[in-house]
Design a protein around this motif. Structure first.
Motif, PDB file in Angstrom:
ATOM      1  N   ASP A 297     -42.466  -6.005  86.354  1.00  0.00           N
ATOM      2  CA  ASP A 297     -42.110  -7.410  86.550  1.00  0.00           C
ATOM      3  C   ASP A 297     -40.599  -7.584  86.665  1.00  0.00           C
ATOM      4  O   ASP A 297     -40.117  -8.368  87.491  1.00  0.00           O
ATOM      5  CB  ASP A 297     -42.638  -8.279  85.404  1.00  0.00           C
ATOM      6  CG  ASP A 297     -44.138  -8.514  85.497  1.00  0.00           C
ATOM      7  OD1 ASP A 297     -44.708  -8.342  86.603  1.00  0.00           O
ATOM      8  OD2 ASP A 297     -44.745  -8.873  84.468  1.00  0.00           O
ATOM      9  N   GLU A 298     -39.853  -6.851  85.844  1.00  0.00           N
ATOM     10  CA  GLU A 298     -38.395  -6.942  85.908  1.00  0.00           C
ATOM     11  C   GLU A 298     -37.890  -6.384  87.243  1.00  0.00           C
ATOM     12  O   GLU A 298     -36.986  -6.968  87.868  1.00  0.00           O
ATOM     13  CB  GLU A 298     -37.759  -6.191  84.736  1.00  0.00           C
ATOM     14  CG  GLU A 298     -36.256  -6.386  84.653  1.00  0.00           C
ATOM     15  CD  GLU A 298     -35.638  -5.717  83.446  1.00  0.00           C
ATOM     16  OE1 GLU A 298     -34.569  -6.175  83.030  1.00  0.00           O
ATOM     17  OE2 GLU A 298     -36.203  -4.719  82.925  1.00  0.00           O
ATOM     18  N   ILE A 299     -38.460  -5.301  87.700  1.00  0.00           N
ATOM     19  CA  ILE A 299     -38.081  -4.737  88.998  1.00  0.00           C
ATOM     20  C   ILE A 299     -38.356  -5.756  90.089  1.00  0.00           C
ATOM     21  O   ILE A 299     -37.493  -6.032  90.938  1.00  0.00           O
ATOM     22  CB  ILE A 299     -38.824  -3.411  89.276  1.00  0.00           C
ATOM     23  CG1 ILE A 299     -38.348  -2.325  88.317  1.00  0.00           C
ATOM     24  CG2 ILE A 299     -38.637  -2.978  90.735  1.00  0.00           C
ATOM     25  CD1 ILE A 299     -39.205  -1.065  88.320  1.00  0.00           C
TER      26      ILE A 299
ATOM     27  N   GLY B  40     -44.906  -5.926 103.801  1.00  0.00           N
ATOM     28  CA  GLY B  40     -45.635  -6.020 102.547  1.00  0.00           C
ATOM     29  C   GLY B  40     -45.731  -4.732 101.759  1.00  0.00           C
ATOM     30  O   GLY B  40     -46.729  -4.510 101.063  1.00  0.00           O
ATOM     31  N   ALA B  41     -44.718  -3.897 101.812  1.00  0.00           N
ATOM     32  CA  ALA B  41     -44.747  -2.614 101.096  1.00  0.00           C
ATOM     33  C   ALA B  41     -44.268  -2.760  99.654  1.00  0.00           C
ATOM     34  O   ALA B  41     -43.820  -1.788  99.050  1.00  0.00           O
ATOM     35  CB  ALA B  41     -43.882  -1.592 101.839  1.00  0.00           C
ATOM     36  N   TYR B  42     -44.399  -3.938  99.078  1.00  0.00           N
ATOM     37  CA  TYR B  42     -43.842  -4.213  97.750  1.00  0.00           C
ATOM     38  C   TYR B  42     -44.370  -3.291  96.656  1.00  0.00           C
ATOM     39  O   TYR B  42     -43.614  -2.841  95.803  1.00  0.00           O
ATOM     40  CB  TYR B  42     -44.078  -5.678  97.363  1.00  0.00           C
ATOM     41  CG  TYR B  42     -43.342  -6.642  98.245  1.00  0.00           C
ATOM     42  CD1 TYR B  42     -41.943  -6.691  98.251  1.00  0.00           C
ATOM     43  CD2 TYR B  42     -44.025  -7.504  99.086  1.00  0.00           C
ATOM     44  CE1 TYR B  42     -41.258  -7.567  99.054  1.00  0.00           C
ATOM     45  CE2 TYR B  42     -43.343  -8.393  99.901  1.00  0.00           C
ATOM     46  CZ  TYR B  42     -41.963  -8.423  99.880  1.00  0.00           C
ATOM     47  OH  TYR B  42     -41.283  -9.298 100.686  1.00  0.00           O
ATOM     48  N   THR B  43     -45.656  -2.993  96.654  1.00  0.00           N
ATOM     49  CA  THR B  43     -46.233  -2.122  95.628  1.00  0.00           C
ATOM     50  C   THR B  43     -45.569  -0.748  95.665  1.00  0.00           C
ATOM     51  O   THR B  43     -45.213  -0.193  94.616  1.00  0.00           O
ATOM     52  CB  THR B  43     -47.755  -1.994  95.829  1.00  0.00           C
ATOM     53  OG1 THR B  43     -48.330  -3.295  95.784  1.00  0.00           O
ATOM     54  CG2 THR B  43     -48.378  -1.130  94.757  1.00  0.00           C
ATOM     55  N   ASN B  44     -45.367  -0.227  96.859  1.00  0.00           N
ATOM     56  CA  ASN B  44     -44.742   1.085  97.008  1.00  0.00           C
ATOM     57  C   ASN B  44     -43.256   1.037  96.658  1.00  0.00           C
ATOM     58  O   ASN B  44     -42.714   2.003  96.110  1.00  0.00           O
ATOM     59  CB  ASN B  44     -44.933   1.602  98.428  1.00  0.00           C
ATOM     60  CG  ASN B  44     -46.399   1.763  98.784  1.00  0.00           C
ATOM     61  OD1 ASN B  44     -47.282   1.433  98.007  1.00  0.00           O
ATOM     62  ND2 ASN B  44     -46.660   2.268  99.965  1.00  0.00           N
ATOM     63  N   ILE B  45     -42.602  -0.068  96.971  1.00  0.00           N
ATOM     64  CA  ILE B  45     -41.183  -0.229  96.632  1.00  0.00           C
ATOM     65  C   ILE B  45     -41.012  -0.237  95.122  1.00  0.00           C
ATOM     66  O   ILE B  45     -40.144   0.458  94.581  1.00  0.00           O
ATOM     67  CB  ILE B  45     -40.604  -1.509  97.281  1.00  0.00           C
ATOM     68  CG1 ILE B  45     -40.528  -1.339  98.803  1.00  0.00           C
ATOM     69  CG2 ILE B  45     -39.246  -1.861  96.685  1.00  0.00           C
ATOM     70  CD1 ILE B  45     -40.245  -2.614  99.573  1.00  0.00           C
ATOM     71  N   VAL B  46     -41.838  -0.984  94.418  1.00  0.00           N
ATOM     72  CA  VAL B  46     -41.764  -1.028  92.957  1.00  0.00           C
ATOM     73  C   VAL B  46     -42.023   0.362  92.377  1.00  0.00           C
ATOM     74  O   VAL B  46     -41.322   0.802  91.458  1.00  0.00           O
ATOM     75  CB  VAL B  46     -42.735  -2.081  92.376  1.00  0.00           C
ATOM     76  CG1 VAL B  46     -42.841  -1.971  90.860  1.00  0.00           C
ATOM     77  CG2 VAL B  46     -42.294  -3.484  92.775  1.00  0.00           C
TER      78      VAL B  46
END
Length: 168
Positions: free
Chosen positions: A137-139, A151-157
């Protein structure tokens, strides 16, 4: 009594000489005072890694580090960066050795089309230096200024989380 005013007296100085220290190298340039740091990097210094996205400071594609802090290069005038350390995506790797964040993005497929990737990586580098990788969440919160249209947010995190673990 009439006063003679030349047009030159009314026209502000448009070009100035500046020195930009980019990725450890000093560059001397003459720029129009209205030139953004983004345009100076891409057009004058031929560093295409910093991307031109919205040009409104909303997407984060143009994120670079200025004295170690992330900024939107599209909202920063080149003259404002004179004498300060500018780091772009081209300056992260050490020779053939990728920066840990770059390596993590590759391992976790933290990009799809790749357009936002340089800005995402530069933000992630700053986020780690700021100590804001305590949780997913902080990331997400501290990366929220960087948009990924694919939409690559999951992989970025996941990539940022891995780089944080390796740095610890």
């Amino acid at each position: 009594m009439a006063v003679a005013i030349s047009l030159r007296m009314l026209t502000p100085q448009r070009e100035v000489a500046i020195a930009l220290r980019v990725n450890g190298v000093e560059h001397r340039l003459r720029v129009d005072v209205r030139v953004t740091l983004l345009d100076a990097l891409r057009d004058l210094l031929k560093l295409p890694g910093t991307k031109k996205g919205c040009e409104l400071g909303q997407c984060g594609a143009c994120t670079v580090l200025l004295d170690g802090s992330r900024i939107n290069a599209c909202l920063t005038l080149a003259v404002m960066a004179e004498g300060r350390a500018i780091t772009t995506i081209e300056g992260l790797a050490s020779g053939d050795t990728l920066h840990p964040v770059q390596a993590a993005f590759i391992e976790h497929d933290g990009f799809q089309c790749g357009y936002c990737t340089p800005g995402q990586i530069m933000s992630a580098v700053a986020l780690l230096a700021e100590g804001h990788a305590g949780s997913d969440d902080e990331i997400r919160e501290h990366m929220s200024g960087n948009l990924c249209r694919c939409g690559a947010y999951t992989n970025i995190v996941a990539a940022v989380r891995q780089a944080a673990r390796r740095a610890a």
